[in-house]
Design an enzyme around this catalytic site. Sequence first.
Site, PDB file in Angstrom:
ATOM      1  N   SER A  60       0.844  -1.190   0.000  1.00 53.01           N
ATOM      2  CA  SER A  60       0.000   0.000   0.000  1.00 53.01           C
ATOM      3  C   SER A  60       0.888   1.251   0.000  1.00 53.01           C
ATOM      4  O   SER A  60       1.849   1.328  -0.757  1.00 53.01           O
ATOM      5  CB  SER A  60      -0.967  -0.044   1.184  1.00 53.01           C
ATOM      6  OG  SER A  60      -1.986   0.926   1.045  1.00 53.01           O
ATOM      7  N   ASP A 176      -9.228  -4.580  -6.124  1.00 52.30           N
ATOM      8  CA  ASP A 176      -8.572  -3.939  -4.981  1.00 52.30           C
ATOM      9  C   ASP A 176      -9.547  -3.056  -4.195  1.00 52.30           C
ATOM     10  O   ASP A 176      -9.640  -3.139  -2.978  1.00 52.30           O
ATOM     11  CB  ASP A 176      -7.388  -3.110  -5.470  1.00 52.30           C
ATOM     12  CG  ASP A 176      -6.622  -2.459  -4.349  1.00 52.30           C
ATOM     13  OD1 ASP A 176      -5.649  -3.070  -3.875  1.00 52.30           O
ATOM     14  OD2 ASP A 176      -6.989  -1.346  -3.933  1.00 52.30           O
ATOM     15  N   HIS A 231      -8.156  -4.727  -1.183  1.00 54.26           N
ATOM     16  CA  HIS A 231      -6.952  -4.016  -0.737  1.00 54.26           C
ATOM     17  C   HIS A 231      -6.467  -4.461   0.630  1.00 54.26           C
ATOM     18  O   HIS A 231      -5.253  -4.584   0.850  1.00 54.26           O
ATOM     19  CB  HIS A 231      -7.213  -2.509  -0.725  1.00 54.26           C
ATOM     20  CG  HIS A 231      -5.972  -1.711  -0.467  1.00 54.26           C
ATOM     21  ND1 HIS A 231      -4.953  -1.596  -1.392  1.00 54.26           N
ATOM     22  CD2 HIS A 231      -5.558  -1.018   0.637  1.00 54.26           C
ATOM     23  CE1 HIS A 231      -3.979  -0.858  -0.890  1.00 54.26           C
ATOM     24  NE2 HIS A 231      -4.315  -0.503   0.340  1.00 54.26           N
TER      25      HIS A 231
END
Length: 250
Positions: A60, A176, A231
Amino acid sequence: MIPMAERIKQAHPGTKVYVTDKFGDWSSLAPMWHQIQEIGEDLMNIAAAHPEGINLIGYSQGGLIARGILEQFPNHTVHTFISLSSPQAGQYGTKFLHLFFPGLVCHTAYELFYSSIGQHISVGNYWNDPHHQSLYRSYSRFLPYVNNEVLSSQSNSYKDGITRLRKLVLIGGPDDGVITPWQSSQFGYFDENEEVMEMRDRKVYVLDKFGLKTLDKKRRLTLIEVNGVSHLDWHTNETVIDKYIIPFLK
């Protein structure tokens, strides 16, 4: 990241794995250059203890911080860098920001982020509004610089830091739900019509601004697209770890 670290240790017994706990939670909003400097110094100390070379994984925002470290410390000894669902080309989505900025919407977020106050926020440093590119290049203190879209005295060293890699692995996927567009994890991004331009069609690649094309031509660049992963699951998904991360850690 601890479950991933444990999985790596199981697959590669005897491997030393380091996990940083710096800039978690609210402190993740600290300016990107500040985070890069502090974590980068830690990474250089780790590298000094392992002169044979190290591998680096960033997830990330951490993946973008990791890239910044490679460019800010171009004499690094990182062999393989794995960027896991990171906004490498920027971010133009507010879903994950509503925890911090409940009323924020895409089309007006530039008013906050492209300001002196907004540039004290990590997300503001890589907010890339496709409709306000002149403001992005004028006000953003981070992303256009590490992308060499705005030249600086360190532009050459930034490119040196990336082309020094033996392997760059970019992992992302269409489910995601946070990185917007998801192709940003592989250096793709929106044009002014919000149509996604893939990495190899963008100027930063075509003009080899910071080394992507160089790595690609030398077969040191790997793009991996994985469906069905949200995600918040990339770094704990055992299939992702076992199939797409561990094989590169040799």
